[in-house]
Write a protein that holds these residues in place. Structure first.
Motif, PDB file in Angstrom:
ATOM      1  N   ARG A 104       0.811  -1.210   0.000  1.00 20.26           N
ATOM      2  CA  ARG A 104       0.000   0.000   0.000  1.00 20.26           C
ATOM      3  C   ARG A 104       0.843   1.258   0.000  1.00 20.26           C
ATOM      4  O   ARG A 104       0.608   2.189  -0.753  1.00 20.26           O
ATOM      5  CB  ARG A 104      -0.904   0.028   1.238  1.00 20.26           C
ATOM      6  N   THR A 105       1.838   1.316   0.908  1.00 17.08           N
ATOM      7  CA  THR A 105       2.649   2.530   0.985  1.00 17.08           C
ATOM      8  C   THR A 105       3.474   2.699  -0.283  1.00 17.08           C
ATOM      9  O   THR A 105       3.605   3.812  -0.782  1.00 17.08           O
ATOM     10  CB  THR A 105       3.586   2.505   2.211  1.00 17.08           C
ATOM     11  N   ARG A 151       1.283   3.942  -3.013  1.00 20.44           N
ATOM     12  CA  ARG A 151       0.959   5.338  -2.737  1.00 20.44           C
ATOM     13  C   ARG A 151       2.091   6.253  -3.237  1.00 20.44           C
ATOM     14  O   ARG A 151       1.862   7.233  -3.935  1.00 20.44           O
ATOM     15  CB  ARG A 151       0.762   5.457  -1.229  1.00 20.44           C
ATOM     16  N   ARG A 202       6.734   7.252   4.855  1.00 24.97           N
ATOM     17  CA  ARG A 202       5.846   6.770   3.787  1.00 24.97           C
ATOM     18  C   ARG A 202       4.469   6.468   4.368  1.00 24.97           C
ATOM     19  O   ARG A 202       3.441   6.781   3.759  1.00 24.97           O
ATOM     20  CB  ARG A 202       6.407   5.503   3.144  1.00 24.97           C
ATOM     21  N   THR A 203       4.442   5.825   5.539  1.00 24.20           N
ATOM     22  CA  THR A 203       3.158   5.506   6.161  1.00 24.20           C
ATOM     23  C   THR A 203       2.410   6.781   6.528  1.00 24.20           C
ATOM     24  O   THR A 203       1.203   6.887   6.317  1.00 24.20           O
ATOM     25  CB  THR A 203       3.372   4.646   7.416  1.00 24.20           C
ATOM     26  N   THR A 227       0.864   8.219   3.568  1.00 27.62           N
ATOM     27  CA  THR A 227      -0.356   7.482   3.207  1.00 27.62           C
ATOM     28  C   THR A 227      -1.510   7.918   4.099  1.00 27.62           C
ATOM     29  O   THR A 227      -2.636   8.108   3.631  1.00 27.62           O
ATOM     30  CB  THR A 227      -0.132   5.966   3.372  1.00 27.62           C
ATOM     31  N   ALA A 285      -2.988  11.182   3.108  1.00 27.92           N
ATOM     32  CA  ALA A 285      -3.782  11.163   1.882  1.00 27.92           C
ATOM     33  C   ALA A 285      -5.216  10.736   2.156  1.00 27.92           C
ATOM     34  O   ALA A 285      -6.094  10.936   1.324  1.00 27.92           O
ATOM     35  CB  ALA A 285      -3.139  10.232   0.866  1.00 27.92           C
ATOM     36  N   LEU A 287       8.214  -1.232  10.797  1.00 31.20           N
ATOM     37  CA  LEU A 287       6.866  -0.734  11.013  1.00 31.20           C
ATOM     38  C   LEU A 287       5.896  -1.652  10.283  1.00 31.20           C
ATOM     39  O   LEU A 287       5.522  -1.397   9.159  1.00 31.20           O
ATOM     40  CB  LEU A 287       6.771   0.689  10.487  1.00 31.20           C
ATOM     41  N   ASP A 288       5.510  -2.749  10.904  1.00 29.67           N
ATOM     42  CA  ASP A 288       4.574  -3.661  10.241  1.00 29.67           C
ATOM     43  C   ASP A 288       3.155  -3.382  10.740  1.00 29.67           C
ATOM     44  O   ASP A 288       2.936  -2.504  11.574  1.00 29.67           O
ATOM     45  CB  ASP A 288       4.973  -5.118  10.470  1.00 29.67           C
ATOM     46  N   GLU A 289       2.204  -4.144  10.231  1.00 31.18           N
ATOM     47  CA  GLU A 289       0.798  -3.908  10.570  1.00 31.18           C
ATOM     48  C   GLU A 289       0.574  -3.921  12.081  1.00 31.18           C
ATOM     49  O   GLU A 289      -0.129  -3.098  12.629  1.00 31.18           O
ATOM     50  CB  GLU A 289      -0.097  -4.972   9.917  1.00 31.18           C
ATOM     51  N   ILE A 297       1.934  -0.841  13.860  1.00 31.85           N
ATOM     52  CA  ILE A 297       1.094   0.333  13.602  1.00 31.85           C
ATOM     53  C   ILE A 297      -0.167   0.261  14.452  1.00 31.85           C
ATOM     54  O   ILE A 297      -0.548   1.224  15.120  1.00 31.85           O
ATOM     55  CB  ILE A 297       0.713   0.419  12.113  1.00 31.85           C
ATOM     56  N   LEU A 316      -5.687   0.792   5.649  1.00 30.27           N
ATOM     57  CA  LEU A 316      -4.360   0.180   5.649  1.00 30.27           C
ATOM     58  C   LEU A 316      -4.436  -1.322   5.848  1.00 30.27           C
ATOM     59  O   LEU A 316      -3.426  -2.009   5.806  1.00 30.27           O
ATOM     60  CB  LEU A 316      -3.492   0.777   6.760  1.00 30.27           C
TER      61      LEU A 316
END
Lengths: 463, 291
Positions: A178-179, A182, B223-224, B227, B230, B257-259, B262, B283
């Motif tokens: 996803r990132t 993006r 980057r996260t 996202t 946005a 930084l995984d799911e 986060i 996400l």
């Protein structure tokens, strides 16, 4: 001298595009030019931006015009092959015939997109526009087309390969993808902007900056027609709603505070006057109660005006504290209360989606039927509209030549404290075709509300 | 008198004080100084508007004088005030037979003047950065006062006469745009809109401000955050929150930084339930821990 003329022309163009550039600000800009090294184009842009553009929404217009008046290059720029070589190249006939030059460009583009190298991308775009941007149809005068360049480079099709490269072994479908997607999407958007800007620059060289500016400049966000907004614009508009609501709330708070003294408290004034021999030297006033109306919104959510209903509801909900209660009814040719979908904390966008799928708003035809909607409203919810209610109707008043139910509507308006109809169509289109705008206007005052600025002005008036 | 010699000089010296300015910011700061104009900085909360003023002060070795604006701020708090208690004492302690005029001249002298930030900044002879923070929070009347002070850099005190700036301070006004500032004020200022930074610049900021973070984690983090910005959120994460997030991850000793990471720490950057739910959905986070 040339710089001065350009400077003046640029200021003229900015004013023409609706930016309030004063004489003093123009002088500031000119002064700024004297202390800067003018070789650096971005410094020049910063100097003009900081002295002339005082609102973030005007920045887009400014950048477009700046690129036209102070182009980054002349002609093909430097790194293009000589003219003779280019002339020999056959025109692309279709996507099936591979063009070695385009393929080479695509390969370079792949690496540039991967690294996010903007300077390299700009150089490539310049070459690509020089090679493919000329549209062959009009022989004597050159025209340039961003579409032709876009399809020659066809950057979208690089996406899959780019993603594979970036992810390099990580599992697909997760957050990493996803990132990455993006980031790549953003770079593609930048590429598209570069192509448009470069094509505009070439057009301006042929036709003159003034003429291109007229077509190229878009109105700032708050003056954008909501009904005609593109998907990107809509996203941007949605983002603008919360700041706008905050601004409105601040302004309303100031307004409420300004008139803090209420009506004369006769009893206390007379009582106090006894100590001064019956002369009312000091007057006493009742504290003023802030007036908070109850808001009832009837909104047409048929496809043609759904985006408008969306924004008005967004704004109404962002300003919830200004009203004692907000109730929303949606209709197409059937009417249903949808207040429940808009519970506190729920995202209005999601609520809109759920509403369209779950609420009972479509009856038979799926075409707006105002008459039926008003009749149903009066019948099913007779007590909703009372003397404290502000009734708000959202819709384009296009009834598909159906019945209008004017008497019912008149009764509703009578019962409400105030009633307004917001019409997202431009006023000149009212009463054309099946629009019953002025017929309804005689019963409910109808307000033209095409963009965020008009919407904000109206809401401020209402609360 | 000039603080900076060129935009490049401004950029380098701000960077030395750990403020990473891009070319646009650096040029604007340089111009504000070169033209002697106040700089109005607008933008969402937490993008480093106040930090910019502090960084300019640090980079030039100037002292920072700060005027924090709030609703109900008045002349007495912003400009100057007479210390009337002390004046009263002075009158009571007047020796017998001193003539009123002498007393009058005496109590309206510098000794009894309480200088507030605006006057302080104007009277200083050393290099000064005057920060007028959150200008949008004040009432419209204060803007009028600012106009007078900022256009001529002088203050008239009826009893003392006009005080003119010995040395023009570098003025920075900040605003969150909760209300439109008046056209007149904007016209007198240079304008800088600070938006959320590009991922590249934000990564550099994270690396500079959070020691001990790895390049890879910083890259993933920004980057996260990009996202997240946005998405349609009520409140987009600011730079300050990105930095908090980086520090949180360091404290938790997360190396990627995984799911899951986060989902555990999303509260650091998103502070509305609806925002968190939306981010979780977009996400594809495990939603069990949210709600």
């Amino acid at each position: 001298m040339a710089l001065l003329e350009r400077h003046v022309g640029f200021l003229e163009a900015l004013r023409g595009a609706g930016l309030p550039v004063s004489l003093a600000e123009g002088l500031d800009a000119a002064r700024a030019l004297t202390v800067l090294d003018l070789v650096d184009r971005e410094a020049l842009r910063a100097a003009y931006a900081t002295t002339l553009v005082k609102r973030p929404t005007h920045r887009g217009t400014f950048d477009t015009l700046f690129d036209l008046w102070f182009p980054a290059a002349v002609g093909d720029g430097v790194a293009t092959p000589p003219a003779g070589e280019r002339a020999e190249r056959p025109l692309r006939t279709g996507p099936l015939t591979p063009d070695p030059v385009a393929e080479a460009m695509r390969e370079r583009l792949f690496d540039l997109l991967l690294d996010g190298d903007e300077a390299g991308m700009r150089q490539l775009v310049r070459e690509a526009v020089a090679a493919y941007g000329r549209s062959p149809a009009s022989a004597p005068r050159q025209t340039w087309s961003a579409y032709a360049v876009g399809s020659a480079l066809d950057a979208r099709t690089l996406m899959a390969g780019l993603l594979r490269e970036v992810l390099a072994g990580q599992d697909r479908g997760g957050l990493a993808e996803r990132t990455a997607r993006r980031a790549l999407e953003d770079r593609l958007a930048v590429l598209q902007q570069m192509i448009t800007a470069e094509v505009r620059r070439r057009l301006a060289e042929d036709a003159g900056a003034e003429r291109v500016a007229k077509v190229a400049v878009r109105p700032p966000l708050e003056h954008l027609d909501i009904l005609r907004a593109t998907r990107n614009d809509l996203a941007e508009l949605r983002r603008a709603v919360h700041p706008l609501a905050r601004r409105l709330a601040t302004r309303l708070a100031v307004k409420h505070k300004a008139g803090r003294r209420g009506r004369l408290d006769f009893r206390r004034t007379v009582r106090a006057s006894l100590s001064t021999g019956g002369v009312p030297v000091r007057t006493f006033h009742r504290p003023r109660r802030p007036h908070k109306p109850e808001l009832v919104v009837l909104c047409d959510v048929s496809d043609s005006v759904a985006s408008f209903a969306h924004f008005t509801l967004l704004l109404a909900y962002a300003l919830r504290e200004q009203f004692t209660k907000v109730r929303v009814f949606a209709f197409v040719d059937n009417l249903d209360e949808v207040t429940g979908f808009f519970a506190p904390g729920v995202d209005v966008g999601d609520a809109m989606k759920r509403m369209t799928s779950e609420a009972d708003i479509v009856w038979v035809t799926g075409r707006t039927n105002y008459g039926r909607a008003f009749d149903l409203f009066a019948e099913k919810y007779p007590d909703v509209v009372g003397p404290k209610t502000a009734l708000l109707i959202l819709g384009d008043a296009r009834s598909n030549y159906g019945q209008l139910a004017l008497p019912t509507l008149a009764k509703l308006v009578e019962a409400a404290r105030r009633a307004h109809w917001l019409n997202p169509e431009p006023r000149r289109d009212w009463d054309t075709g099946d629009s019953a705008a002025s017929t309804y206007d005689r019963v409910v005052p109808m307000v033209e509300c095409r963009n965020l600025a008009q919407l904000a002005a109206f809401v401020e008036e209402l609360a | 008198m000039s603080l900076f010699t060129s935009p490049e000089d401004a950029r380098a010296r701000l960077a030395a004080g750990d403020y990473l300015a891009d070319a646009h910011i650096a040029t604007t700061v340089f111009l504000a100084d070169a033209l002697g104009k106040p700089l109005l900085v607008e933008g969402p909360a937490g993008v480093g508007k106040t930090e910019l003023a502090k960084a300019v002060a640090a980079a030039t070795g100037a002292d920072l004088v700060r005027l924090q604006c709030y609703e109900g701020l008045d002349e007495g708090r912003a400009l100057y005030e007479w210390n009337y208690r002390k004046q009263l004492l002075r009158i009571q302690a007047t020796p017998e037979g001193q003539d009123w005029n002498a007393t009058h001249d005496d109590i309206f002298s510098d000794e009894f003047l309480l200088a507030r930030p605006l006057l302080t900044a104007i009277r200083r002879t050393e290099p000064t950065v005057l920060l007028i923070d959150e200008t949008d929070k004040t009432d419209v009347e204060v803007e009028g006062l600012l106009l007078e002070v900022l256009s001529d850099f002088q203050v008239t005190i009826p009893e003392l006469g006009t005080v003119t700036a010995a040395r023009r301070p570098f003025v920075v006004l900040t605003s969150n745009a909760t209300r439109e500032l008046s056209e007149a004020l904007k016209r007198r200022c240079l304008y800088l809109y600070l938006d959320y930074p590009t991922p590249e610049r934000e990564r550099d900021i994270v690396l500079a401000q959070v020691p001990g973070i790895t390049d890879a984690l910083a890259e993933q983090l920004v980057r996260t955050v990009a996202t997240l910005r946005a998405l349609d959120l009520k409140k987009s994460p600011s730079i300050a929150e990105t930095l908090d997030w980086a520090r949180t991850l360091l404290a938790l000793e997360a190396d990627a930084l995984d799911e899951e990471a986060i989902a555990r720490t999303l509260g650091v950057v998103l502070k509305h339930v609806s925002d968190q739910n939306r981010a979780a959905k977009e996400l594809g986070l495990p939603t069990a821990e949210l709600g």
